[in-house]
Design an enzyme around this catalytic site. Structure first.
Site, PDB file in Angstrom:
ATOM      1  N   GLY A   1       0.825  -1.199   0.000  1.00 55.90           N
ATOM      2  CA  GLY A   1       0.000   0.000   0.000  1.00 55.90           C
ATOM      3  C   GLY A   1       0.862   1.253   0.000  1.00 55.90           C
ATOM      4  O   GLY A   1       1.971   1.277  -0.540  1.00 55.90           O
ATOM      5  N   SER A   2       0.359   2.289   0.645  1.00 58.51           N
ATOM      6  CA  SER A   2       1.022   3.598   0.573  1.00 58.51           C
ATOM      7  C   SER A   2       2.357   3.674   1.303  1.00 58.51           C
ATOM      8  O   SER A   2       3.088   4.647   1.134  1.00 58.51           O
ATOM      9  CB  SER A   2       0.082   4.684   1.102  1.00 58.51           C
ATOM     10  N   THR A   3       2.720   2.644   2.081  1.00 55.22           N
ATOM     11  CA  THR A   3       4.064   2.671   2.668  1.00 55.22           C
ATOM     12  C   THR A   3       5.120   2.639   1.566  1.00 55.22           C
ATOM     13  O   THR A   3       6.240   3.129   1.759  1.00 55.22           O
ATOM     14  CB  THR A   3       4.296   1.488   3.633  1.00 55.22           C
TER      15      THR A   3
END
Length: 488
Positions: A218-220
């Site tokens: 995801g956005s990590t």
């Protein structure tokens, strides 16, 4: 008469030569194969019937030891708080070979058979004393490990904590877990049943999710893309980049949107640092396409993507414990690259890999090799080996690290204030990866480090199959892990 004696003498010499050759073949040539043969019960009794060394936490807490028992095997392995430490220790059993954890990576030392213990073996041979295995002192902080494991209870989850300046792994928790004591028992029927039960259930409790399970980050993953952008020299934190409320993936009719209106920017633009803080999908998808897959892939590689990562041991100490290789796709179409740039599509990571990304930012761009063992001691307490910190790679420049540090602090102060700790600067990046049929579920992520101005701990947490954003699924776990270390 002399001829008969000569013939007898020649026959005796020939028999001795044959005996010497067969002994050499058995001991030197075929020895390893015969010892490894599961039908060789003598090798099994040799392994089990010896006082195997203990595995210890950093403060001396015993995680695994061998206890004398009144049966043919003489010693039985026991595990203190077995489920808590299982991902670290692995298990030792009379029914199944060691295949995970420190029991595997330091098997030769624990059993006392390693070449490094030659003089101890020699003394035992000369004195007739029992040859004892070496003890393994790990870097695990037992209080942090216990609190982390407690926070993960009831979840399909994993968490890793690393000391950024050294690479020492302070905690490695995976749930659901298992009790190695059920596999170490000498009742072979019960041990086999326990193994069968553990390997047949859907939630795979024997898998160390920190090193051996893939998740979409995801956005990590925007941390990797941001690093690539800063390293290119074309972007600064205050650079204005394309964003917008929606972005049509190149060559498709699929529109990508943002979770929060603050991620849209204004008039189709947003500052780079705000795109990171508010986790703008539309901005990072376009940024990734602009950078190209090669630039992102090269940056990911400097973090450790593309190769398995050795966590402990080598061929002389046992079989090395490794984390499976995290992956970033290359040679893909622009629409796939846009999705990969926001941590979706075909990007796959282990929690350990994500913890290393946070650790590299925390350590000024220098990624230290992760380690799980501090030192090894022989049975007389002499130090056999001591682990020294080693650089794994220079992931990016110190200047890029400083900028990423500030941007990750902005993630907390601007958008995720629930992650703030009184009196301590926290740097983080949250992630909410869509999974399942029709993207109906979520893998909730967070990575981060603290204090941001003098990092002592870097953390990665993932909670699988939830229905809330990563900031709320994984964020509180990271925060409490940090508090456990920093507020003692």
């Amino acid at each position: 008469m002399n001829k008969t004696l000569r013939q007898l003498f020649t026959a005796v010499i020939a028999l001795f030569a044959i005996l010497a050759m067969s002994s050499t073949i058995i001991t030197a040539v075929a020895g390893s194969r015969l010892n490894a043969d599961p039908r060789n019960t003598r090798a099994l009794y040799h392994q089990i019937g010896a006082p195997r060394g203990a595995i210890l936490a950093s403060d001396g807490t015993v995680m695994a030891k061998s206890d004398p028992v009144n049966d043919a095997f003489e010693y039985q392995r026991s595990y203190s708080k077995g489920e808590l430490y299982a991902p670290i220790t692995g298990f030792f059993s009379i029914t199944h070979p060691v295949d995970r954890g420190i029991e595997m990576s330091r098997n030769e030392l624990l059993s006392g058979d390693a070449d490094a213990l030659f003089w101890q073996q020699f003394r035992s041979l000369m004195t007739g004393d029992e040859n004892k295995g070496a003890s393994i002192e790990t870097s695990i902080d037992p209080k942090l490990q216990e609190s982390t494991f407690s926070l993960l209870q009831g979840k399909d989850a994993a968490a890793v904590a690393i000391e950024p300046k050294t690479g020492r792994i302070l905690a490695m928790a995976s749930t659901p877990s298992y009790d190695p004591n059920t596999l170490a028992q000498h009742n072979t029927v019960a041990s086999n049943k326990a193994y069968s039960d553990l390997t047949s259930v859907d939630n795979s409790p024997m898998i160390n999710r920190t090193t051996s399970q893939y998740y979409p980050p995801g956005s990590t993953f925007k941390t990797v893309v941001a690093a690539a952008a800063l390293e290119s020299g074309k972007y600064q934190p205050d650079s204005s980049i394309p964003a917008g409320a929606s972005y049509t993936l190149p060559g498709t009719a699929t529109d990508l949107t943002n979770v929060e209106a603050s991620a849209n920017g204004s008039d189709g633009k947003i500052s780079f640092e705000d795109a990171f803080a508010y986790s703008s999908n539309t901005a990072f998808a376009q940024l990734g396409v602009s950078l190209g897959d090669d630039a992102i892939a090269q940056q990911a590689k400097r973090f450790g993507f593309g190769e398995s990562i050795t966590v402990d041991g080598n061929d002389s100490t046992g079989s090395p414990m490794k984390a499976i290789a995290s992956t970033f796709p290359t040679g893909i179409a622009a629409d796939k690259l846009a999705l990969a740039s926001i941590g979706q599509g075909d990007v796959q990571e282990t929690p350990l890999q994500n913890a290393l990304i946070a650790s590299a930012v925390a350590n000024g761009g220098t990624l230290m090799r992760p380690t799980l063992v501090d030192r090894v001691r022989a049975s007389d307490l002499s130090v056999v080996s001591q682990t020294q910190p080693a650089v794994m790679s220079q992931a990016f420049s110190h200047d890029t690290a400083d900028k990423l540090n500030a941007m990750m602090q902005g993630v907390v102060t601007k958008e995720n204030t629930n992650l703030e700790i009184d009196g301590i600067k926290v740097a983080a990046k949250t992630g909410t990866a869509q999974i399942g049929v029709a993207n109906a579920s979520i893998d909730g992520w967070v990575i981060g480090f603290a204090p941001a101005d003098d990092p002592k701990i870097a953390v990665a947490v993932v909670v699988h199959n939830v229905d809330v954003l990563g900031s709320y699924a994984a964020g509180p776990i990271m925060k409490q892990m940090m508090q456990e270390v920093l507020q003692r």
